[in-house]
Scaffold this motif. Structure first.
Motif, mmCIF file in Angstrom:
data_model
loop_
_atom_site.group_PDB
_atom_site.id
_atom_site.type_symbol
_atom_site.label_atom_id
_atom_site.label_comp_id
_atom_site.label_asym_id
_atom_site.label_seq_id
_atom_site.Cartn_x
_atom_site.Cartn_y
_atom_site.Cartn_z
ATOM 1 N N UNK A 72 0.732 -1.364 0.028
ATOM 2 C CA UNK A 72 -0.065 0.005 0.015
ATOM 3 C C UNK A 72 0.777 1.293 0.083
ATOM 4 N N UNK A 73 1.846 1.327 0.950
ATOM 5 C CA UNK A 73 2.638 2.486 1.035
ATOM 6 C C UNK A 73 3.497 2.932 -0.349
ATOM 7 N N UNK A 74 4.239 1.847 -0.907
ATOM 8 C CA UNK A 74 4.946 2.288 -2.117
ATOM 9 C C UNK A 74 3.914 2.429 -3.198
ATOM 10 N N UNK A 75 2.710 1.916 -3.355
ATOM 11 C CA UNK A 75 1.821 2.107 -4.399
ATOM 12 C C UNK A 75 1.235 3.412 -4.304
ATOM 13 N N UNK A 76 1.145 3.902 -3.045
ATOM 14 C CA UNK A 76 0.361 5.192 -2.856
ATOM 15 C C UNK A 76 1.474 6.171 -3.281
ATOM 16 N N UNK A 77 2.519 6.126 -2.898
ATOM 17 C CA UNK A 77 3.656 6.914 -3.320
ATOM 18 C C UNK A 77 3.972 7.079 -4.750
ATOM 19 N N UNK A 78 3.902 5.871 -5.542
ATOM 20 C CA UNK A 78 4.160 5.895 -6.752
ATOM 21 C C UNK A 78 3.021 6.437 -7.617
ATOM 22 N N UNK A 79 1.586 6.525 -7.278
ATOM 23 C CA UNK A 79 0.553 7.004 -7.592
ATOM 24 C C UNK A 79 0.232 8.576 -7.210
ATOM 25 N N UNK A 80 1.250 8.979 -6.490
ATOM 26 C CA UNK A 80 1.345 10.281 -5.981
ATOM 27 C C UNK A 80 0.057 10.671 -5.475
ATOM 28 N N UNK A 81 -0.317 9.725 -4.457
ATOM 29 C CA UNK A 81 -1.882 10.029 -3.845
ATOM 30 C C UNK A 81 -1.407 9.926 -2.109
ATOM 31 N N UNK A 82 -0.204 10.196 -1.814
ATOM 32 C CA UNK A 82 0.125 10.328 -0.259
ATOM 33 C C UNK A 82 -0.133 11.630 0.160
ATOM 34 N N UNK A 83 -0.427 12.034 1.057
ATOM 35 C CA UNK A 83 -0.594 13.156 1.734
ATOM 36 C C UNK A 83 0.704 13.618 2.079
ATOM 37 N N UNK A 84 0.900 14.897 2.161
ATOM 38 C CA UNK A 84 2.149 15.459 2.411
ATOM 39 C C UNK A 84 2.281 15.625 3.986
ATOM 40 N N UNK A 85 3.494 15.746 4.511
ATOM 41 C CA UNK A 85 3.862 15.672 5.962
ATOM 42 C C UNK A 85 3.319 16.763 6.595
#
Length: 179
Positions: A72-85
């Protein structure tokens, strides 16, 4: 690998999600209990070979849950869907006490989507005894006054009674992590 993404695309089509959001839902969407429950029906009916079918369904369900779950985490980052810190406030307000106090002082990062963003403190209906104590805006500490407006990016320190926490979090969102 084909059926789930196709079903998700068809279900989400009317909602006009972005392609990467549909891909994300396809990859990490709900799975698990329904296939296993359905596979128990032939076992309960004593159908020949039902235990083998159940074992296969159970194995596939577990694998199809673990693989996406582990990625989930790498896939989320790859799709650029992660929330900024969230940025760390320039100042940290802390209260030390020799005994338990009947109140909490918690910092909330004011994000654009929270209910109080853009609101005047005087216009916020707080529970009795609750209040914004101080605001950290960039490198400034601002006294929380009635006409002070909570802006995106502010760190608002809110005092409230423990029983009012759900309401305060409804207004301000999730509290910032301590430390």
């Amino acid at each position: 690998l084909v059926a789930r993404p196709l079903a998700v695309i068809l279900c989400l089509l009317p909602f006009r999600f972005k392609t990467r959001e549909v891909a994300y839902v396809s990859w990490v969407g709900l799975r698990g209990a329904v296939p296993i429950v359905l596979a128990t029906f032939p076992v309960l009916a004593n159908v020949p070979g039902a235990e083998r079918l159940f074992d296969i369904v159970f194995f596939i369900t577990v694998v199809s849950s673990i693989v996406p779950g582990a990625t989930i985490r790498p896939f989320t980052r790859w799709l650029k869907l992660d929330a900024p810190e969230r940025p760390v406030p320039s100042a940290v307000l802390e209260i030390s006490s020799a005994h338990a106090l009947n109140g909490e002082l918690i910092s909330f990062f004011i994000e654009p989507q929270v209910a109080v963003c853009g609101a005047c403190i005087a216009d916020i209906e707080f529970p009795a005894g609750a209040a914004v104590v101080i605001i950290v805006r960039g490198k400034e500490m601002i006294a929380a006054r009635g006409r002070t407006i909570l802006e995106p990016g502010d760190h608002a320190y809110v005092f409230f009674k423990p029983e009012d926490r759900p309401f305060i979090e409804l207004l301000f969102g999730c509290p910032e992590q301590a430390g």
